[in-house]
Design a protein around this motif. Structure first.
Motif, PDB file in Angstrom:
ATOM      1  N   ASN A 159       0.842  -1.190   0.000  1.00  0.00           N
ATOM      2  CA  ASN A 159       0.000   0.000   0.000  1.00  0.00           C
ATOM      3  C   ASN A 159       0.882   1.246   0.000  1.00  0.00           C
ATOM      4  O   ASN A 159       2.091   1.169   0.173  1.00  0.00           O
ATOM      5  CB  ASN A 159      -0.894  -0.003   1.241  1.00  0.00           C
ATOM      6  CG  ASN A 159      -1.803  -1.221   1.265  1.00  0.00           C
ATOM      7  OD1 ASN A 159      -2.445  -1.536   0.264  1.00  0.00           O
ATOM      8  ND2 ASN A 159      -1.861  -1.902   2.390  1.00  0.00           N
ATOM      9  N   HIS A 165      -5.392  -1.694  -4.843  1.00  0.00           N
ATOM     10  CA  HIS A 165      -6.522  -2.528  -5.285  1.00  0.00           C
ATOM     11  C   HIS A 165      -6.160  -3.414  -6.477  1.00  0.00           C
ATOM     12  O   HIS A 165      -6.987  -4.171  -6.958  1.00  0.00           O
ATOM     13  CB  HIS A 165      -7.762  -1.666  -5.564  1.00  0.00           C
ATOM     14  CG  HIS A 165      -7.579  -0.698  -6.678  1.00  0.00           C
ATOM     15  ND1 HIS A 165      -7.031   0.551  -6.487  1.00  0.00           N
ATOM     16  CD2 HIS A 165      -7.852  -0.784  -8.001  1.00  0.00           C
ATOM     17  CE1 HIS A 165      -6.982   1.190  -7.645  1.00  0.00           C
ATOM     18  NE2 HIS A 165      -7.465   0.401  -8.582  1.00  0.00           N
ATOM     19  N   ARG A 222      -8.234  -7.085  -4.697  1.00  0.00           N
ATOM     20  CA  ARG A 222      -9.244  -6.760  -5.689  1.00  0.00           C
ATOM     21  C   ARG A 222     -10.534  -6.252  -5.076  1.00  0.00           C
ATOM     22  O   ARG A 222     -11.361  -5.637  -5.743  1.00  0.00           O
ATOM     23  CB  ARG A 222      -9.539  -7.991  -6.565  1.00  0.00           C
ATOM     24  CG  ARG A 222      -8.369  -8.428  -7.427  1.00  0.00           C
ATOM     25  CD  ARG A 222      -7.884  -7.226  -8.245  1.00  0.00           C
ATOM     26  NE  ARG A 222      -6.671  -7.532  -8.998  1.00  0.00           N
ATOM     27  CZ  ARG A 222      -6.663  -7.908 -10.279  1.00  0.00           C
ATOM     28  NH1 ARG A 222      -7.790  -8.050 -10.940  1.00  0.00           N
ATOM     29  NH2 ARG A 222      -5.532  -8.149 -10.883  1.00  0.00           N
ATOM     30  N   SER A 223     -10.714  -6.550  -3.788  1.00  0.00           N
ATOM     31  CA  SER A 223     -11.969  -6.173  -3.174  1.00  0.00           C
ATOM     32  C   SER A 223     -11.713  -5.457  -1.845  1.00  0.00           C
ATOM     33  O   SER A 223     -11.885  -6.025  -0.771  1.00  0.00           O
ATOM     34  CB  SER A 223     -12.800  -7.446  -2.991  1.00  0.00           C
ATOM     35  OG  SER A 223     -13.964  -7.174  -2.284  1.00  0.00           O
ATOM     36  N   PRO A 224     -11.286  -4.188  -1.915  1.00  0.00           N
ATOM     37  CA  PRO A 224     -10.954  -3.455  -0.675  1.00  0.00           C
ATOM     38  C   PRO A 224     -12.105  -3.414   0.323  1.00  0.00           C
ATOM     39  O   PRO A 224     -11.871  -3.381   1.531  1.00  0.00           O
ATOM     40  CB  PRO A 224     -10.611  -2.050  -1.183  1.00  0.00           C
ATOM     41  CG  PRO A 224     -10.155  -2.264  -2.585  1.00  0.00           C
ATOM     42  CD  PRO A 224     -11.008  -3.384  -3.112  1.00  0.00           C
ATOM     43  N   ARG A 268     -13.812   5.754  -1.234  1.00  0.00           N
ATOM     44  CA  ARG A 268     -13.409   5.557  -2.618  1.00  0.00           C
ATOM     45  C   ARG A 268     -13.531   6.875  -3.357  1.00  0.00           C
ATOM     46  O   ARG A 268     -14.589   7.509  -3.328  1.00  0.00           O
ATOM     47  CB  ARG A 268     -14.338   4.521  -3.251  1.00  0.00           C
ATOM     48  CG  ARG A 268     -13.871   4.201  -4.615  1.00  0.00           C
ATOM     49  CD  ARG A 268     -14.755   3.316  -5.395  1.00  0.00           C
ATOM     50  NE  ARG A 268     -14.027   3.082  -6.650  1.00  0.00           N
ATOM     51  CZ  ARG A 268     -14.304   2.131  -7.488  1.00  0.00           C
ATOM     52  NH1 ARG A 268     -15.279   1.303  -7.234  1.00  0.00           N
ATOM     53  NH2 ARG A 268     -13.603   1.993  -8.586  1.00  0.00           N
ATOM     54  N   TYR A 299      -8.717   4.016  -3.302  1.00  0.00           N
ATOM     55  CA  TYR A 299      -9.350   3.679  -2.017  1.00  0.00           C
ATOM     56  C   TYR A 299      -8.441   4.152  -0.882  1.00  0.00           C
ATOM     57  O   TYR A 299      -7.256   3.841  -0.875  1.00  0.00           O
ATOM     58  CB  TYR A 299      -9.511   2.166  -1.888  1.00  0.00           C
ATOM     59  CG  TYR A 299     -10.409   1.533  -2.916  1.00  0.00           C
ATOM     60  CD1 TYR A 299     -11.754   1.277  -2.621  1.00  0.00           C
ATOM     61  CD2 TYR A 299      -9.922   1.174  -4.176  1.00  0.00           C
ATOM     62  CE1 TYR A 299     -12.586   0.674  -3.554  1.00  0.00           C
ATOM     63  CE2 TYR A 299     -10.735   0.577  -5.118  1.00  0.00           C
ATOM     64  CZ  TYR A 299     -12.066   0.330  -4.797  1.00  0.00           C
ATOM     65  OH  TYR A 299     -12.874  -0.265  -5.725  1.00  0.00           O
ATOM     66  N   THR A 359      -9.812 -12.184   1.350  1.00  0.00           N
ATOM     67  CA  THR A 359      -9.270 -10.973   0.721  1.00  0.00           C
ATOM     68  C   THR A 359      -8.233 -11.285  -0.363  1.00  0.00           C
ATOM     69  O   THR A 359      -8.044 -10.503  -1.287  1.00  0.00           O
ATOM     70  CB  THR A 359      -8.666 -10.030   1.774  1.00  0.00           C
ATOM     71  OG1 THR A 359      -7.582 -10.692   2.428  1.00  0.00           O
ATOM     72  CG2 THR A 359      -9.704  -9.648   2.822  1.00  0.00           C
ATOM     73  N   ASP A 413      -4.838  -6.422   6.169  1.00  0.00           N
ATOM     74  CA  ASP A 413      -5.452  -6.697   4.865  1.00  0.00           C
ATOM     75  C   ASP A 413      -5.589  -8.180   4.557  1.00  0.00           C
ATOM     76  O   ASP A 413      -6.497  -8.596   3.851  1.00  0.00           O
ATOM     77  CB  ASP A 413      -4.613  -6.059   3.741  1.00  0.00           C
ATOM     78  CG  ASP A 413      -4.515  -4.561   3.906  1.00  0.00           C
ATOM     79  OD1 ASP A 413      -5.407  -3.977   4.551  1.00  0.00           O
ATOM     80  OD2 ASP A 413      -3.539  -3.979   3.397  1.00  0.00           O
TER      81      ASP A 413
END
Ligand code: ATP
Ligand code: MG
Length: 349
Positions: free
Chosen positions: A28, A47, A51-53, A90, A95, A142, A226
């Motif tokens: 990040n 992201h 792929r799916s924050p 977002r 994000y 995740t 994460d």
């Protein structure tokens, strides 16, 4: 990048803050934001990897409610709500989320002392223990198949079929080693498919920089949530063994520097089991050392696959970088296997 608009969403005015890039996280983008009265960590979620924050955000929010109710004293680093109540915002820039900067904390980029290994292992163990009554399958995935060794092995077979003759020749010793050690995969499949060890809430990224320490070098808590998702204890224990036991890292090209340090093994054991000793099943305890083999083997396979598949995932900084990384991890695994019987967890756990 204009971060003014993002911080305004949290009520932080452009003329009241200072900002600097922070830490050496790879995934990040992280900044430290300071106002007259507060310090924050601002993060842009990558992201492309996650792929799916929003799945991450929902996971953290579920864990936060559970911990607030059951273990309110625990320092759980979760994102702050924006003025409109969102813990992940977002925008057209991506994000973002904002955390309180944990007062008086710092993280380590390299681990040098066994006391640090103990503290870190204790914090990852504590995190898992406090969440041991949370139903792991309520969390979203995740990173799909992140630690699925069976799949990584299948991908290895596939990569071997498709690789150039030249690469296969250069990697011949590595390829033989992986094939000869297939039983590590078989064990993983037996443990998981037959549900011999339970699914737990697992951190999945136990590197040393994901623990916050205080000024007395005591662990405060774990961060970087994460990859928190359902998994097996062998993931966390194994990655600590992989990254804490050798003074030389996975980037080391002088393989003679790779050594397993038994006192660091003891530190990981003591720290983790101090917290998890009463939670792990007898079956799990019997697979404590297997954890190290599982993760080191998987990482060797991942580097080898990337070498065979032209470095598309990890990239390379020099020719044969990923082959060297694979040989490095295989060397580590060999050393681990060699002294494995001397590395025993204490009977009193
Ligand atoms: P990685 O490369 O490990 O995936 P990342 O990019 O996901 O890292 P983080 O590990 O979440 O980023 O954060 C990067 C660094 O920022 C940490 O190692 C730590 O030094 C610091 N940090 C993060 N959150 C906090 C916090 N709440 N308080 C103080 N420092 C923090
Ligand atoms: Mg990190």
């Amino acid at each position: 990048m204009m971060l003014d608009q993002i911080l305004l969403l949290y009520g932080i005015q452009p003329d009241e803050y200072q900002i600097e890039q922070f830490g050496d996280g790879l995934i990040n983008h992280t900044w430290k934001v300071t106002t007259l009265s507060e310090a924050y960590i601002l993060q842009q979620v990558n992201h492309h990897i996650f792929r799916s924050p929003f799945t991450i955000d929902q996971n953290i929010s579920k864990l936060k409610s559970f911990l607030n109710k059951n273990h309110p004293e625990y320092i759980f680093v979760s994102p702050l709500p924006s003025l409109s109540g969102l813990t992940l915002v977002r925008t057209d820039q991506g994000y973002f989320r904002l955390f309180t900067f944990i007062y008086n904390s710092h993280s380590l980029n390299v681990l040098t002392k066994k006391e640090e290994a103990y503290e870190a292992a204790r914090q990852f163990g504590k995190f898992c223990r406090l969440l041991s009554d949370f139903k792991a399958d309520e969390l979203g995935i995740t990173l799909p198949d992140f630690h699925n060794l069976g799949l990584r092995y299948q991908q290895f077979l596939h990569a071997c079929e498709n690789a150039s003759t030249e690469k296969k020749a250069k990697a011949a010793n590595c390829i033989s080693f992986v094939l000869e050690n297939r039983d590590i995969v078989t064990t993983f499949e037996e443990l998981t498919i037959n549900k011999e060890i339970p699914l737990r809430v697992i951190h999945h990224d136990t590197k040393i920089s994901n623990v916050l320490f205080d000024s007395e070098q005591k662990g405060i808590c774990v961060i970087d949530l994460d990859t928190v998702m359902p998994g097996y204890f062998i993931s966390d224990v194994g990655d600590m063994m992989r990254t804490y036991l050798s003074a030389a890292s996975e980037e080391e090209k002088d393989f003679s520097k790779i050594e397993i340090r038994p006192d660091f093994f003891k530190a990981v054991c003591d720290g983790y089991l101090q917290e998890m000793g009463s939670v792990l099943t007898e079956k799990e305890k019997g697979y404590f050392n297997y954890a190290g083999k599982f993760i080191i083997f998987m990482q060797a396979i991942r580097f080898l696959n990337d070498y065979l598949e032209n470095d598309r995932y990890y990239g390379k900084k020099y020719e044969d970088h990923n082959l060297n990384r694979a040989v490095n991890q295989i060397t580590l695994l060999r050393k681990f296997q060699h002294i494995e019987t001397d590395l025993q967890i204490m009977p009193d756990y």
